[in-house]
Design a protein around this motif. Sequence first.
Motif, PDB file in Angstrom:
ATOM      1  N   ILE A   8      86.346-149.452 -11.975  1.00 25.12           N
ATOM      2  CA  ILE A   8      86.448-150.107 -10.668  1.00 25.12           C
ATOM      3  C   ILE A   8      86.810-151.568 -10.875  1.00 25.12           C
ATOM      4  O   ILE A   8      86.182-152.270 -11.674  1.00 25.12           O
ATOM      5  CB  ILE A   8      85.126-150.013  -9.886  1.00 25.12           C
ATOM      6  N   GLU A   9      87.808-152.010 -10.153  1.00 21.46           N
ATOM      7  CA  GLU A   9      88.194-153.425 -10.114  1.00 21.46           C
ATOM      8  C   GLU A   9      88.048-153.873  -8.669  1.00 21.46           C
ATOM      9  O   GLU A   9      88.583-153.233  -7.759  1.00 21.46           O
ATOM     10  CB  GLU A   9      89.642-153.584 -10.584  1.00 21.46           C
ATOM     11  N   ILE A  10      87.306-154.951  -8.455  1.00 19.71           N
ATOM     12  CA  ILE A  10      87.142-155.495  -7.106  1.00 19.71           C
ATOM     13  C   ILE A  10      88.325-156.410  -6.809  1.00 19.71           C
ATOM     14  O   ILE A  10      88.642-157.308  -7.585  1.00 19.71           O
ATOM     15  CB  ILE A  10      85.827-156.294  -6.968  1.00 19.71           C
ATOM     16  N   VAL A  11      88.989-156.154  -5.696  1.00 22.94           N
ATOM     17  CA  VAL A  11      90.126-156.973  -5.255  1.00 22.94           C
ATOM     18  C   VAL A  11      89.714-157.615  -3.932  1.00 22.94           C
ATOM     19  O   VAL A  11      89.955-157.053  -2.859  1.00 22.94           O
ATOM     20  CB  VAL A  11      91.399-156.109  -5.100  1.00 22.94           C
ATOM     21  N   ARG A  22      79.962-162.473   1.953  1.00 17.14           N
ATOM     22  CA  ARG A  22      80.090-161.934   0.599  1.00 17.14           C
ATOM     23  C   ARG A  22      78.714-161.678  -0.012  1.00 17.14           C
ATOM     24  O   ARG A  22      78.484-160.628  -0.632  1.00 17.14           O
ATOM     25  CB  ARG A  22      80.913-162.875  -0.276  1.00 17.14           C
ATOM     26  N   GLU A  23      77.782-162.573   0.179  1.00 20.56           N
ATOM     27  CA  GLU A  23      76.420-162.409  -0.342  1.00 20.56           C
ATOM     28  C   GLU A  23      75.763-161.163   0.253  1.00 20.56           C
ATOM     29  O   GLU A  23      75.114-160.388  -0.460  1.00 20.56           O
ATOM     30  CB  GLU A  23      75.592-163.651  -0.022  1.00 20.56           C
ATOM     31  N   GLU A  24      75.932-160.943   1.560  1.00 21.61           N
ATOM     32  CA  GLU A  24      75.353-159.767   2.223  1.00 21.61           C
ATOM     33  C   GLU A  24      75.975-158.470   1.704  1.00 21.61           C
ATOM     34  O   GLU A  24      75.265-157.486   1.465  1.00 21.61           O
ATOM     35  CB  GLU A  24      75.529-159.876   3.737  1.00 21.61           C
ATOM     36  N   ILE A  25      77.287-158.465   1.521  1.00 25.09           N
ATOM     37  CA  ILE A  25      77.966-157.266   1.023  1.00 25.09           C
ATOM     38  C   ILE A  25      77.520-156.958  -0.409  1.00 25.09           C
ATOM     39  O   ILE A  25      77.234-155.810  -0.747  1.00 25.09           O
ATOM     40  CB  ILE A  25      79.500-157.415   1.112  1.00 25.09           C
ATOM     41  N   PHE A  26      77.426-157.977  -1.246  1.00 21.44           N
ATOM     42  CA  PHE A  26      77.008-157.757  -2.631  1.00 21.44           C
ATOM     43  C   PHE A  26      75.546-157.317  -2.709  1.00 21.44           C
ATOM     44  O   PHE A  26      75.190-156.500  -3.558  1.00 21.44           O
ATOM     45  CB  PHE A  26      77.274-158.995  -3.481  1.00 21.44           C
ATOM     46  N   ARG A  51      85.761-160.522 -15.530  1.00 21.85           N
ATOM     47  CA  ARG A  51      86.497-159.909 -14.416  1.00 21.85           C
ATOM     48  C   ARG A  51      85.509-159.336 -13.418  1.00 21.85           C
ATOM     49  O   ARG A  51      84.370-159.049 -13.743  1.00 21.85           O
ATOM     50  CB  ARG A  51      87.395-158.775 -14.944  1.00 21.85           C
ATOM     51  N   TRP A  52      85.959-159.131 -12.200  1.00 21.69           N
ATOM     52  CA  TRP A  52      85.192-158.412 -11.187  1.00 21.69           C
ATOM     53  C   TRP A  52      85.520-156.940 -11.371  1.00 21.69           C
ATOM     54  O   TRP A  52      86.234-156.335 -10.569  1.00 21.69           O
ATOM     55  CB  TRP A  52      85.581-158.875  -9.799  1.00 21.69           C
ATOM     56  N   ALA A  53      85.030-156.365 -12.463  1.00 19.49           N
ATOM     57  CA  ALA A  53      85.388-155.000 -12.804  1.00 19.49           C
ATOM     58  C   ALA A  53      84.260-154.370 -13.612  1.00 19.49           C
ATOM     59  O   ALA A  53      83.448-155.065 -14.220  1.00 19.49           O
ATOM     60  CB  ALA A  53      86.681-154.981 -13.599  1.00 19.49           C
ATOM     61  N   ASN A  54      84.235-153.029 -13.599  1.00 21.87           N
ATOM     62  CA  ASN A  54      83.233-152.321 -14.383  1.00 21.87           C
ATOM     63  C   ASN A  54      83.724-150.932 -14.744  1.00 21.87           C
ATOM     64  O   ASN A  54      84.697-150.429 -14.196  1.00 21.87           O
ATOM     65  CB  ASN A  54      81.900-152.240 -13.620  1.00 21.87           C
ATOM     66  N   TRP A  55      83.030-150.344 -15.707  1.00 17.56           N
ATOM     67  CA  TRP A  55      83.150-148.937 -16.041  1.00 17.56           C
ATOM     68  C   TRP A  55      81.814-148.318 -15.728  1.00 17.56           C
ATOM     69  O   TRP A  55      80.764-148.921 -15.989  1.00 17.56           O
ATOM     70  CB  TRP A  55      83.456-148.735 -17.524  1.00 17.56           C
ATOM     71  N   MET A  79      87.958-152.065  -3.462  1.00 20.27           N
ATOM     72  CA  MET A  79      87.928-151.527  -4.819  1.00 20.27           C
ATOM     73  C   MET A  79      89.237-150.833  -5.167  1.00 20.27           C
ATOM     74  O   MET A  79      89.773-150.075  -4.375  1.00 20.27           O
ATOM     75  CB  MET A  79      86.795-150.494  -4.971  1.00 20.27           C
ATOM     76  N   ASP A  80      89.716-151.114  -6.371  1.00 25.44           N
ATOM     77  CA  ASP A  80      90.783-150.329  -6.980  1.00 25.44           C
ATOM     78  C   ASP A  80      90.058-149.417  -7.964  1.00 25.44           C
ATOM     79  O   ASP A  80      89.441-149.894  -8.920  1.00 25.44           O
ATOM     80  CB  ASP A  80      91.779-151.246  -7.683  1.00 25.44           C
ATOM     81  N   ILE A  81      90.082-148.093  -7.727  1.00 27.44           N
ATOM     82  CA  ILE A  81      89.263-147.145  -8.478  1.00 27.44           C
ATOM     83  C   ILE A  81      90.156-146.182  -9.258  1.00 27.44           C
ATOM     84  O   ILE A  81      91.114-145.630  -8.709  1.00 27.44           O
ATOM     85  CB  ILE A  81      88.351-146.336  -7.528  1.00 27.44           C
ATOM     86  N   GLN A  82      89.807-145.981 -10.524  1.00 26.36           N
ATOM     87  CA  GLN A  82      90.448-144.961 -11.354  1.00 26.36           C
ATOM     88  C   GLN A  82      89.349-144.030 -11.853  1.00 26.36           C
ATOM     89  O   GLN A  82      88.346-144.490 -12.393  1.00 26.36           O
ATOM     90  CB  GLN A  82      91.166-145.591 -12.539  1.00 26.36           C
ATOM     91  N   VAL A  83      89.534-142.738 -11.657  1.00 29.70           N
ATOM     92  CA  VAL A  83      88.544-141.737 -12.050  1.00 29.70           C
ATOM     93  C   VAL A  83      89.106-140.910 -13.207  1.00 29.70           C
ATOM     94  O   VAL A  83      90.244-140.437 -13.146  1.00 29.70           O
ATOM     95  CB  VAL A  83      88.185-140.819 -10.863  1.00 29.70           C
ATOM     96  N   HIS A  84      88.279-140.738 -14.234  1.00 25.46           N
ATOM     97  CA  HIS A  84      88.649-139.947 -15.405  1.00 25.46           C
ATOM     98  C   HIS A  84      87.626-138.825 -15.579  1.00 25.46           C
ATOM     99  O   HIS A  84      86.500-139.088 -16.014  1.00 25.46           O
ATOM    100  CB  HIS A  84      88.670-140.830 -16.662  1.00 25.46           C
ATOM    101  N   PRO A  85      87.980-137.577 -15.230  1.00 20.02           N
ATOM    102  CA  PRO A  85      87.051-136.464 -15.472  1.00 20.02           C
ATOM    103  C   PRO A  85      86.873-136.281 -16.985  1.00 20.02           C
ATOM    104  O   PRO A  85      87.825-136.415 -17.750  1.00 20.02           O
ATOM    105  CB  PRO A  85      87.747-135.251 -14.870  1.00 20.02           C
TER     106      PRO A  85
END
Length: 108
Positions: A8-11, A22-26, A51-55, A79-85
Amino acid sequence: MPEFLVHIEIVWPPGRDDAQEREEIFAAELLQGQRLAGAGHLRRLWRIPGRWANWSLYDVPDATVLHEALTSLPLHPWMDIQVHPLAEHPNDPRALGIDPPAPAKETS
């Protein structure tokens, strides 16, 4: 149960500079992440430094439940999301009963 490795990368949208919003959303994101972890869906979470990103590792019954979990996150719209089964591998050390050695202790 199927496992999914999720990137996930936060855009965050430009011009959306309301610090309180932003504080409330986080804060809501933190709570929902804890709910997903408590339900056993979110198993691991790693930050990508700088980065504003995680695995993350999700353990869910199927892709539909994963979709519901990801779209339940308050930051989902940004979120820009990439899913890997993931599939089991016959040489997985865990499946072969091989325990990794304990980390060596550092000496000063």
